[in-house]
Write a protein that holds these residues in place. Sequence first.
Motif, PDB file in Angstrom:
ATOM      1  N   ALA A  48       0.847  -1.187   0.000  1.00 40.06           N
ATOM      2  CA  ALA A  48       0.000   0.000   0.000  1.00 40.06           C
ATOM      3  C   ALA A  48       0.883   1.237   0.000  1.00 40.06           C
ATOM      4  O   ALA A  48       1.998   1.207   0.514  1.00 40.06           O
ATOM      5  CB  ALA A  48      -0.925   0.014   1.220  1.00 40.06           C
ATOM      6  N   ILE A  50       0.537   5.765   0.292  1.00 36.98           N
ATOM      7  CA  ILE A  50      -0.325   6.890   0.639  1.00 36.98           C
ATOM      8  C   ILE A  50       0.395   8.170   0.266  1.00 36.98           C
ATOM      9  O   ILE A  50       1.571   8.361   0.608  1.00 36.98           O
ATOM     10  CB  ILE A  50      -0.717   6.844   2.126  1.00 36.98           C
ATOM     11  CG1 ILE A  50      -1.748   7.924   2.451  1.00 36.98           C
ATOM     12  CG2 ILE A  50       0.500   6.933   3.041  1.00 36.98           C
ATOM     13  CD1 ILE A  50      -2.433   7.718   3.816  1.00 36.98           C
ATOM     14  N   PRO A  56      -4.929   6.788  -0.546  1.00 37.28           N
ATOM     15  CA  PRO A  56      -4.232   5.494  -0.535  1.00 37.28           C
ATOM     16  C   PRO A  56      -4.289   4.778  -1.880  1.00 37.28           C
ATOM     17  O   PRO A  56      -5.134   5.072  -2.734  1.00 37.28           O
ATOM     18  CB  PRO A  56      -5.026   4.707   0.511  1.00 37.28           C
ATOM     19  CG  PRO A  56      -6.432   5.215   0.342  1.00 37.28           C
ATOM     20  CD  PRO A  56      -6.297   6.665  -0.042  1.00 37.28           C
ATOM     21  N   TYR A  58      -3.764   0.559  -2.990  1.00 37.01           N
ATOM     22  CA  TYR A  58      -3.553  -0.776  -2.432  1.00 37.01           C
ATOM     23  C   TYR A  58      -3.293  -1.809  -3.517  1.00 37.01           C
ATOM     24  O   TYR A  58      -3.843  -1.737  -4.615  1.00 37.01           O
ATOM     25  CB  TYR A  58      -4.798  -1.227  -1.643  1.00 37.01           C
ATOM     26  CG  TYR A  58      -5.117  -0.381  -0.447  1.00 37.01           C
ATOM     27  CD1 TYR A  58      -6.110   0.594  -0.502  1.00 37.01           C
ATOM     28  CD2 TYR A  58      -4.435  -0.561   0.760  1.00 37.01           C
ATOM     29  CE1 TYR A  58      -6.408   1.374   0.601  1.00 37.01           C
ATOM     30  CE2 TYR A  58      -4.732   0.208   1.867  1.00 37.01           C
ATOM     31  CZ  TYR A  58      -5.715   1.183   1.784  1.00 37.01           C
ATOM     32  OH  TYR A  58      -6.009   1.950   2.877  1.00 37.01           O
ATOM     33  N   ILE A  68      -3.985   1.696   5.053  1.00 37.98           N
ATOM     34  CA  ILE A  68      -2.819   2.533   5.294  1.00 37.98           C
ATOM     35  C   ILE A  68      -3.302   3.912   5.726  1.00 37.98           C
ATOM     36  O   ILE A  68      -4.306   4.425   5.218  1.00 37.98           O
ATOM     37  CB  ILE A  68      -1.916   2.617   4.044  1.00 37.98           C
ATOM     38  CG1 ILE A  68      -0.593   3.316   4.391  1.00 37.98           C
ATOM     39  CG2 ILE A  68      -2.629   3.287   2.877  1.00 37.98           C
ATOM     40  CD1 ILE A  68       0.450   3.234   3.276  1.00 37.98           C
ATOM     41  N   SER A  69      -2.596   4.502   6.683  1.00 36.31           N
ATOM     42  CA  SER A  69      -2.958   5.835   7.150  1.00 36.31           C
ATOM     43  C   SER A  69      -1.690   6.546   7.595  1.00 36.31           C
ATOM     44  O   SER A  69      -0.636   5.923   7.743  1.00 36.31           O
ATOM     45  CB  SER A  69      -3.975   5.765   8.291  1.00 36.31           C
ATOM     46  OG  SER A  69      -3.435   5.070   9.416  1.00 36.31           O
TER      47      SER A  69
END
Length: 121
Positions: A48, A50, A56, A58, A68-69
Motif C-alpha cells: 500500500a 499513501i 491510498p 492498495y 494505510i494511514s
Amino acid sequence: VQLVESGGGLVQAGGSLRLSCAASGIIFSITAMGWYRQAPGKQRELVAAINSGGIPNYADSVKGRFTISRDNAKNTVYLQMNSLKPEDTAVYYCAGGLLEVGDSDYVAGSWGQGTQVTVSS
C-alpha cells in the motif's frame, strides 16, 4: 533519513496486526509513504502507498483487508492489517519518499529495516 518499523509478530489466520513506521530526517507532511513486503523466495512487492494528501493505493491482494494511514503530527505511517492470511507472511518494509513512475509502480527514496509478520494457519 531514518524509518523505524514496529508492530510485527506472529498471529493466527483471521487475526489483526498494526504496523507503524516512524520517520525522521524528512519533511514528512509532503512525502508519499508506503509499505512493501517480501516473502521467502519472492520479489519485494507493494502492499500500500499513501500520498501527501492522504489518498491510498492498495495492491489487489490486500484491498478490503488492509488500511494505510498517516499522522503528520507524529511523522508516522501505519498499516492496519485485518483478516490476515498465511500468504500475508513476509517481512514488511516501510518506504519513504515514494515517486510514482507508473501505474502502482514507485521508486522509494529510503527504506526501513523491515519487520517480520508471520500468519499461522
